[in-house]
Design a protein around this motif. Structure first.
Motif, PDB file in Angstrom:
ATOM      1  N   ARG A  62       0.631  -1.221   0.141  1.00  0.00           N
ATOM      2  CA  ARG A  62      -0.411   0.351  -0.016  1.00  0.00           C
ATOM      3  C   ARG A  62       1.101   1.094   0.371  1.00  0.00           C
ATOM      4  N   TYR A  63      -0.090   2.413  -0.638  1.00  0.00           N
ATOM      5  CA  TYR A  63       0.853   3.691  -1.002  1.00  0.00           C
ATOM      6  C   TYR A  63      -0.045   4.796  -0.541  1.00  0.00           C
ATOM      7  N   ASP A  64       1.071   6.064  -0.213  1.00  0.00           N
ATOM      8  CA  ASP A  64       0.194   7.080   0.039  1.00  0.00           C
ATOM      9  C   ASP A  64       0.583   8.235   0.014  1.00  0.00           C
ATOM     10  N   ILE A  65       0.617   9.150  -1.073  1.00  0.00           N
ATOM     11  CA  ILE A  65       1.631  10.675  -1.336  1.00  0.00           C
ATOM     12  C   ILE A  65       0.977  11.384   0.247  1.00  0.00           C
ATOM     13  N   GLN A  66       1.777  12.513   0.008  1.00  0.00           N
ATOM     14  CA  GLN A  66       1.787  13.369   1.061  1.00  0.00           C
ATOM     15  C   GLN A  66       1.877  14.731   0.142  1.00  0.00           C
ATOM     16  N   ALA A  67       1.934  15.557   0.757  1.00  0.00           N
ATOM     17  CA  ALA A  67       1.780  17.379  -0.207  1.00  0.00           C
ATOM     18  C   ALA A  67       3.127  17.406   1.453  1.00  0.00           C
ATOM     19  N   THR A  68       4.365  18.049   0.855  1.00  0.00           N
ATOM     20  CA  THR A  68       5.163  19.016   1.661  1.00  0.00           C
ATOM     21  C   THR A  68       5.670  19.929   0.699  1.00  0.00           C
ATOM     22  N   PRO A  69       5.862  21.048   1.272  1.00  0.00           N
ATOM     23  CA  PRO A  69       6.415  22.196   1.406  1.00  0.00           C
ATOM     24  C   PRO A  69       7.470  22.332  -0.418  1.00  0.00           C
ATOM     25  N   ALA A  70       8.105  21.050  -0.356  1.00  0.00           N
ATOM     26  CA  ALA A  70       8.873  21.235  -1.106  1.00  0.00           C
ATOM     27  C   ALA A  70       8.948  19.521  -2.317  1.00  0.00           C
ATOM     28  N   LEU A  71       8.996  18.743  -2.091  1.00  0.00           N
ATOM     29  CA  LEU A  71       9.004  17.307  -3.077  1.00  0.00           C
ATOM     30  C   LEU A  71       7.765  17.004  -2.309  1.00  0.00           C
ATOM     31  N   GLN A  73       5.667  12.986  -0.620  1.00  0.00           N
ATOM     32  CA  GLN A  73       6.129  12.435   0.125  1.00  0.00           C
ATOM     33  C   GLN A  73       5.816  10.692  -0.311  1.00  0.00           C
ATOM     34  N   MET A  74       6.074  10.256  -0.784  1.00  0.00           N
ATOM     35  CA  MET A  74       5.682   8.884  -1.034  1.00  0.00           C
ATOM     36  C   MET A  74       5.830   7.770   0.247  1.00  0.00           C
ATOM     37  N   ASN A  75       5.264   7.593   0.615  1.00  0.00           N
ATOM     38  CA  ASN A  75       4.992   6.368   1.698  1.00  0.00           C
ATOM     39  C   ASN A  75       4.964   4.719   1.109  1.00  0.00           C
ATOM     40  N   MET A  76       5.523   3.785   1.520  1.00  0.00           N
ATOM     41  CA  MET A  76       4.895   2.129   0.695  1.00  0.00           C
ATOM     42  C   MET A  76       5.513   1.334   2.300  1.00  0.00           C
ATOM     43  N   HIS A 101       9.767   7.551  -0.103  1.00  0.00           N
ATOM     44  CA  HIS A 101      10.491   8.909  -0.723  1.00  0.00           C
ATOM     45  C   HIS A 101      10.004   9.915  -1.227  1.00  0.00           C
ATOM     46  N   TYR A 102      10.977  10.727  -1.779  1.00  0.00           N
ATOM     47  CA  TYR A 102      10.513  11.571  -2.338  1.00  0.00           C
ATOM     48  C   TYR A 102      10.230  11.857  -3.481  1.00  0.00           C
ATOM     49  N   LEU A 103       8.491  12.712  -4.178  1.00  0.00           N
ATOM     50  CA  LEU A 103       8.733  12.058  -5.898  1.00  0.00           C
ATOM     51  C   LEU A 103       9.029  13.635  -6.901  1.00  0.00           C
ATOM     52  N   LYS A 104      10.661  13.032  -7.342  1.00  0.00           N
ATOM     53  CA  LYS A 104      10.792  14.310  -8.293  1.00  0.00           C
ATOM     54  C   LYS A 104       9.651  13.811  -9.378  1.00  0.00           C
ATOM     55  N   TRP A 105       9.407  15.235 -10.321  1.00  0.00           N
ATOM     56  CA  TRP A 105       8.935  14.908 -11.932  1.00  0.00           C
ATOM     57  C   TRP A 105       9.857  15.884 -12.743  1.00  0.00           C
ATOM     58  N   ASP A 106      10.398  14.733 -13.938  1.00  0.00           N
ATOM     59  CA  ASP A 106      10.873  15.033 -14.697  1.00  0.00           C
ATOM     60  C   ASP A 106      10.271  16.051 -16.166  1.00  0.00           C
ATOM     61  N   ASN A 107       9.299  14.806 -15.539  1.00  0.00           N
ATOM     62  CA  ASN A 107       7.817  15.001 -16.862  1.00  0.00           C
ATOM     63  C   ASN A 107       6.559  14.432 -16.511  1.00  0.00           C
ATOM     64  N   GLU A 108       5.521  14.334 -17.627  1.00  0.00           N
ATOM     65  CA  GLU A 108       4.809  13.813 -16.411  1.00  0.00           C
ATOM     66  C   GLU A 108       4.560  12.161 -16.415  1.00  0.00           C
ATOM     67  N   ASN A 109       6.006  11.601 -17.568  1.00  0.00           N
ATOM     68  CA  ASN A 109       6.159   9.992 -17.646  1.00  0.00           C
ATOM     69  C   ASN A 109       7.592   9.612 -16.964  1.00  0.00           C
ATOM     70  N   MET A 110       7.738  10.449 -16.559  1.00  0.00           N
ATOM     71  CA  MET A 110       9.293   9.964 -15.892  1.00  0.00           C
ATOM     72  C   MET A 110       9.367  10.370 -14.207  1.00  0.00           C
ATOM     73  N   VAL A 111       9.464  10.327 -13.346  1.00  0.00           N
ATOM     74  CA  VAL A 111      10.075  10.396 -11.768  1.00  0.00           C
ATOM     75  C   VAL A 111      10.456   9.632 -11.332  1.00  0.00           C
ATOM     76  N   GLN A 112      10.998  10.352 -10.774  1.00  0.00           N
ATOM     77  CA  GLN A 112      12.244   9.653  -9.934  1.00  0.00           C
ATOM     78  C   GLN A 112      11.699   9.801  -7.791  1.00  0.00           C
ATOM     79  N   PHE A 113      12.437   8.153  -7.042  1.00  0.00           N
ATOM     80  CA  PHE A 113      12.513   8.735  -5.981  1.00  0.00           C
ATOM     81  C   PHE A 113      13.873   8.874  -5.287  1.00  0.00           C
TER      82      PHE A 113
END
Length: 129
Positions: A62-71, A73-76, A101-113
């Protein structure tokens, strides 16, 4: 007074709107650098469940994503692992483990953990399938 309220709402919602443009929901692949014939495949469902297949390994959780002031945060949380060999040659049972992990989006089709909120250390790149 109404202008102050509007500006306050805008300041609170604009970062969330920017994050909402990109969605992790869907199918993703992570090429394995030292094993070009093997890719880890990730599936993120809208209901907060995920699955990973890597060579013979199958993992769910299971995962959830929470907004932070920067990136964001995805909790798994890993629920099951068949304890088979993955693309890296590992046979580690991840059942019960939790990752953030913090999600850094390069674009809608590529994300970095990323392992840090600043997005400086991002060892995992996923590509939308």
């Amino acid at each position: 007074m109404a202008l102050k309220q509007i500006l306050a709402v805008m300041c609170l919602t604009v970062p969330m709107l920017a994050w909402a443009e990109n969605s992790i929901v869907g199918q993703w692949a992570m090429p394995v650098p030292n094993n070009p014939q093997c890719s880890e495949l990730y599936s993120f469902d809208a209901d907060g469940q995920f699955a990973v297949s890597s060579d013979q390994e199958r993992v769910t959780g299971r995962y959830d994503i929470q907004a932070t002031p920067a990136l964001p945060q995805m909790n798994m949380a890993f629920v099951s692992d068949n304890n088979m060999t993955d693309c890296f040659g590992n046979t580690v049972d991840q059942t019960g483990q939790k990752d953030a992990h913090y999600l850094k989006w390069d674009n809608e089709n590529m994300v970095q953990f990323c392992s840090d909120v600043t997005g400086q250390n991002c060892p995992v790149k996923l590509y939308r399938q």
